[in-house]
Scaffold this active site. Structure first.
Site, PDB file in Angstrom:
ATOM      1  N   LEU A 133       0.929  -1.374   0.220  1.00 39.89           N
ATOM      2  CA  LEU A 133       0.445  -0.570  -0.155  1.00 39.89           C
ATOM      3  C   LEU A 133       1.033   1.389   0.176  1.00 39.89           C
ATOM      4  O   LEU A 133       0.385   2.476  -0.443  1.00 39.89           O
ATOM      5  CB  LEU A 133      -1.267   0.062   1.531  1.00 39.89           C
ATOM      6  CG  LEU A 133      -1.717  -0.841   0.796  1.00 39.89           C
ATOM      7  CD1 LEU A 133      -2.190  -0.956   2.290  1.00 39.89           C
ATOM      8  CD2 LEU A 133      -3.234  -1.498  -0.027  1.00 39.89           C
ATOM      9  N   GLY A 134       2.001   0.950   0.884  1.00 35.77           N
ATOM     10  CA  GLY A 134       2.826   2.420   0.002  1.00 35.77           C
ATOM     11  C   GLY A 134       4.375   2.183   1.315  1.00 35.77           C
ATOM     12  O   GLY A 134       4.129   1.219   2.305  1.00 35.77           O
ATOM     13  N   SER A 155       9.533   4.104   8.518  1.00 30.59           N
ATOM     14  CA  SER A 155       9.654   2.534   9.439  1.00 30.59           C
ATOM     15  C   SER A 155       9.492   1.090   8.357  1.00 30.59           C
ATOM     16  O   SER A 155      10.212   0.303   8.823  1.00 30.59           O
ATOM     17  CB  SER A 155       9.499   2.847  10.361  1.00 30.59           C
ATOM     18  OG  SER A 155       7.945   3.033   9.905  1.00 30.59           O
ATOM     19  N   HIS A 210       7.483  -0.328   5.018  1.00 36.16           N
ATOM     20  CA  HIS A 210       6.351  -1.088   3.606  1.00 36.16           C
ATOM     21  C   HIS A 210       4.835  -0.614   4.815  1.00 36.16           C
ATOM     22  O   HIS A 210       4.770  -1.953   5.905  1.00 36.16           O
ATOM     23  CB  HIS A 210       7.016  -2.158   2.782  1.00 36.16           C
ATOM     24  CG  HIS A 210       7.893  -1.796   2.189  1.00 36.16           C
ATOM     25  ND1 HIS A 210       8.164  -1.045   1.526  1.00 36.16           N
ATOM     26  CD2 HIS A 210       9.742  -2.322   2.241  1.00 36.16           C
ATOM     27  CE1 HIS A 210       9.210  -1.078   0.844  1.00 36.16           C
ATOM     28  NE2 HIS A 210      10.175  -1.116   1.765  1.00 36.16           N
ATOM     29  N   VAL A 211       4.092  -1.141   4.216  1.00 39.50           N
ATOM     30  CA  VAL A 211       2.811  -1.179   4.345  1.00 39.50           C
ATOM     31  C   VAL A 211       1.969  -2.018   3.424  1.00 39.50           C
ATOM     32  O   VAL A 211       1.719  -1.710   2.564  1.00 39.50           O
ATOM     33  CB  VAL A 211       1.815   0.156   4.881  1.00 39.50           C
ATOM     34  CG1 VAL A 211       0.315  -0.115   5.341  1.00 39.50           C
ATOM     35  CG2 VAL A 211       2.875   0.812   5.856  1.00 39.50           C
ATOM     36  N   LYS A 226       1.705  -3.385   8.751  1.00 34.62           N
ATOM     37  CA  LYS A 226       3.175  -2.291   8.761  1.00 34.62           C
ATOM     38  C   LYS A 226       4.830  -3.372   9.028  1.00 34.62           C
ATOM     39  O   LYS A 226       4.407  -3.744  10.298  1.00 34.62           O
ATOM     40  CB  LYS A 226       2.657  -0.756   9.621  1.00 34.62           C
ATOM     41  CG  LYS A 226       4.748  -0.471   9.405  1.00 34.62           C
ATOM     42  CD  LYS A 226       4.856  -0.117  10.747  1.00 34.62           C
ATOM     43  CE  LYS A 226       3.506   1.567  11.068  1.00 34.62           C
ATOM     44  NZ  LYS A 226       4.150   2.605  11.928  1.00 34.62           N
ATOM     45  N   ASP A 272       5.319  13.642  15.785  1.00 31.63           N
ATOM     46  CA  ASP A 272       4.949  13.154  14.428  1.00 31.63           C
ATOM     47  C   ASP A 272       4.350  13.602  13.525  1.00 31.63           C
ATOM     48  O   ASP A 272       3.125  12.871  12.749  1.00 31.63           O
ATOM     49  CB  ASP A 272       5.840  12.181  13.749  1.00 31.63           C
ATOM     50  CG  ASP A 272       7.147  12.184  12.657  1.00 31.63           C
ATOM     51  OD1 ASP A 272       6.590  13.763  11.909  1.00 31.63           O
ATOM     52  OD2 ASP A 272       6.754  11.437  11.969  1.00 31.63           O
TER      53      ASP A 272
END
Length: 673
Positions: free
Chosen positions: A364-365, A369, A371-372, A386, A483
């Site tokens: 997905l993205g 930290s 990849h998802v 994640k 963040d």
């Protein structure tokens, strides 16, 4: 040993059942009702969430309102004098939480929280400041101990009546301003025997007159005498006054008080009253009670039912734990190494996640930290996974931090953690799946940003503020995100925002306002100047990040796209504001399909959030009020930091920011009503 422990617990429960339960919240039924999750409910939750801070910082008393017309909510918070800010804030927070939970659709309710300190929270759809119309609301929760005075009753009543009389006189006298909880408050005690005192506390809301306070307390004492005059303690509560007495100190209210002289009595010195476990018989006041030994009272039946339920719960818990021990926990060593054994019930087997994601095939993205990936559990539930790519000690800390923090958070504007998995160096976090991915995925893509019209963007601005407000004021403990950015705002199918990525988040203590770190974690462009330069972070550094995010949502561009040798993003917006052309910031894809006053107000709020000094920035309770109440006049913003290369270091000139929540916003908070 286990059997003894269980027996002790059961004995404690049986003994405790001899005291009447305390239920001090009153959902007033003779008023109007609101629709849950409607505008009134949202305003109610908002103003109650701001009460702990407002009350603790305002001499223990606060009255304000939020909303307009039929959706306007008035609220009051009051603590006893000399309560610590921590005790006061915690008490108000707990009382407000009970009202939200128990009064699901009543427009008028109040709650007297009794221990460890005393406080009052009330809300209504009509203004009640200075109103003493307490007689229309009958006293609620006449709570009393079931033990009674069995001897020396006449002498006891003489001392008791004198104590309550002088306490009423002292409490009803006006001693300070109507905005201080010290007005209309008194604690006192009297010697009953050499080793036993009687303790009394009386308080009225400080905004009523002395006569009104006196009448309310007098009526409460008379009602207590007619109801329960022989009992060894109790309380009477109304929306504007409170009376309690006991044979022991309570509510942290009896430190350093001077004992008033007790009038001499003609009878000889009293013997210590005998406290009987059963009420005395043959008293006219007690004829309404059923003292027949052949009948079981409703109170006894309720006690038996409650004890039975508790026993069943305990037995069920013991059996569940025994069965759980029979299954050997997988990855026990690795799980312990992460330090998150407290949330082990959320652990998935790595093989389960591997199968759910088809061996991590649908990405997905990608974040800083890892990849998802998208996945689907055996029950059909879609998930976002994640997969942390870094193997450093810092990444392990962030993994532990995120799992432990997010597992405890429950809010519609915070991403929901479903679980985690650990296998060797592999560390996985499983979230609810949100089909519209992250805000930056749509907002900064020229081919997709048209999907975000102004109505959706405005909803994202408000929802994000609600999520951070929960972290700062309503969660236990207080959490600083550190963040906040477009990439960490996820969107559900209806474009509702959910704050995500808590790997760098930090917990604050109740009285903590600022912390310092040598390793500032965050994203350049969103980080507050004091955080970048001094390593200082606080609620106000989250406010700064939020201000930058709001400006990005309005313009549809990343803040880094505006950097130059002479200005940055926030100074660019500031110049548009000063030149009277703030609407030049608006994303062209929105065209004219927006309310200019709403956009300008959001830019104004964002500029207040990115002011250079932390103490100049509003907290999130104020931000939510600004967003939801157009009648609230906004302060004039001060210039934001420039971050221009070669600029002198601010740390030598900036005043101390230790007191993050100072009084600069007190005037604005007073404007709620």
């Amino acid at each position: 040993m286990k059997q003894r422990s269980l027996l002790s617990i059961l004995c404690f429960i049986l003994l405790a059942s001899g005291v009447a339960s305390v239920s001090a919240q009153t959902c007033i039924e003779n008023r109007k009702y609101f629709t849950p999750n409607g505008t009134y409910d949202s305003n109610r939750r908002l103003i109650l969430s701001s009460l702990p801070n407002n009350t603790a910082s305002r001499d223990g008393f606060y009255y304000g309102s939020i909303g307009e017309e039929q959706d306007r909510v008035y609220a009051l918070g009051m603590c006893i004098p000399k309560s610590t800010p921590s005790d006061c804030s915690n008490c108000i927070k707990g009382a407000a939480g009970w009202l939200i939970q128990d009064c699901v659709n009543q427009t008028d309710a109040y709650y007297w929280a009794l221990d460890p300190t005393l406080c009052l929270v009330r809300y209504s759809n009509i203004s009640f400041s200075g109103s003493a119309a307490f007689w229309e609301i009958e006293p609620q929760y006449l709570v009393l101990n079931t033990a009674t005075i069995a001897s020396n009753l006449t002498e006891f009543k003489t001392i008791w009546e004198d104590l309550t009389s002088r306490t009423i006189t002292a409490a009803s006298a006006a001693r300070s301003t109507p905005s201080s909880s010290d007005n209309h408050y008194r604690v006192d005690f009297a010697n009953l025997t050499k080793f036993q005192n009687i303790y009394a506390l009386m308080q009225c809301t400080p905004d009523i007159s002395s006569d009104e306070c006196n009448n309310c307390l007098q009526r409460g004492v008379l009602e207590y005498q007619s109801c329960c005059g022989n009992n060894t303690g109790g309380y009477v509560m109304r929306p504007i006054c409170f009376f309690r007495w006991q044979l022991f100190t309570f509510s942290k209210a009896f430190h350093n008080i001077t004992l008033a002289t007790t009038p001499p009595l003609s009878p000889p010195p009293l013997q210590r009253p005998v406290v009987a476990s059963q009420p005395p018989s043959a008293d006219n006041r007690d004829k309404k009670r059923d003292n027949s030994s052949g009948k079981i009272s409703m109170k006894t039946i309720l006690a038996i039912v409650v004890v039975g339920i508790v026993i069943l719960i305990i037995i069920s818990g013991i059996l569940a734990r025994r069965f759980a021990r029979k299954e050997k926990p997988y990855q026990e060593v690795e799980l312990n190494q992460t330090g998150i054994t407290s949330v082990r019930s959320l652990q998935y087997k790595f093989k389960t996640i591997e199968t759910a994601t088809n061996n991590f095939s649908e990405r997905l993205g990608h974040g800083g930290s890892g990849h998802v990936f998208k996945g689907r559990l055996p029950d059909g539930k879609e998930i976002a996974v994640k997969r942390l790519s870094e193997k450093t000690e810092q990444s392990k800390k962030e993994f532990k931090n995120e799992v432990v923090l997010v597992a405890k958070l429950q809010h519609r504007n915070l991403v929901r953690l479903l679980g985690f998995s650990v296998k060797g160096e592999e560390k996985i976090i499983v979230y609810e799946y949100l089909p519209n991915r992250s805000l930056d995925y749509i907002l900064f893509d020229p081919t997709k940003q048209g999907e975000l019209d102004w109505k959706k963007r405005y909803k994202i601005i408000g929802g994000t503020a609600r999520g951070i407000l929960y972290l700062h004021q309503d969660s236990q403990p207080t959490i600083i995100h550190r963040d906040l950015k477009a990439g960490n705002i996820l969107l559900d199918a209806h474009m509702n925002p959910k704050v995500a990525d808590f790997g760098t988040a930090r917990i604050f203590g109740m009285d903590q306002s600022v912390a310092i770190t040598a390793n500032a974690a965050g994203t350049p462009g969103y980080m507050a100047p004091e955080y970048m330069e001094l390593g200082e972070f606080s609620m106000k550094s989250d406010v700064y990040s939020y201000g930058v995010l709001v400006l990005e949502i309005i313009c549809g561009k990343r803040n880094t796209s505006f950097s130059s040798p002479v200005q940055n993003f926030v100074t660019y917006v500031w110049r548009l504001w000063k030149s009277g052309t703030p609407l030049n910031l608006v994303d062209a894809t929105i065209a004219e399909n927006y309310k200019s006053e709403e956009v300008i107000r959001c830019i104004h709020i964002a500029l207040l959030c990115v002011q250079e000094e932390p103490t100049d920035r509003p907290d999130f309770s104020i931000i939510m009020s600004m967003l939801t109440s157009n009648s609230l006049i906004l302060p004039v913003p001060k210039p934001p930091p420039s971050f221009i290369p070669g600029r002198p270091n601010q740390s030598t000139t900036r005043p101390s920011s230790q007191n993050i929540n100072d009084g600069r916003w007190s005037l604005l908070k007073m404007m709620f009503h």
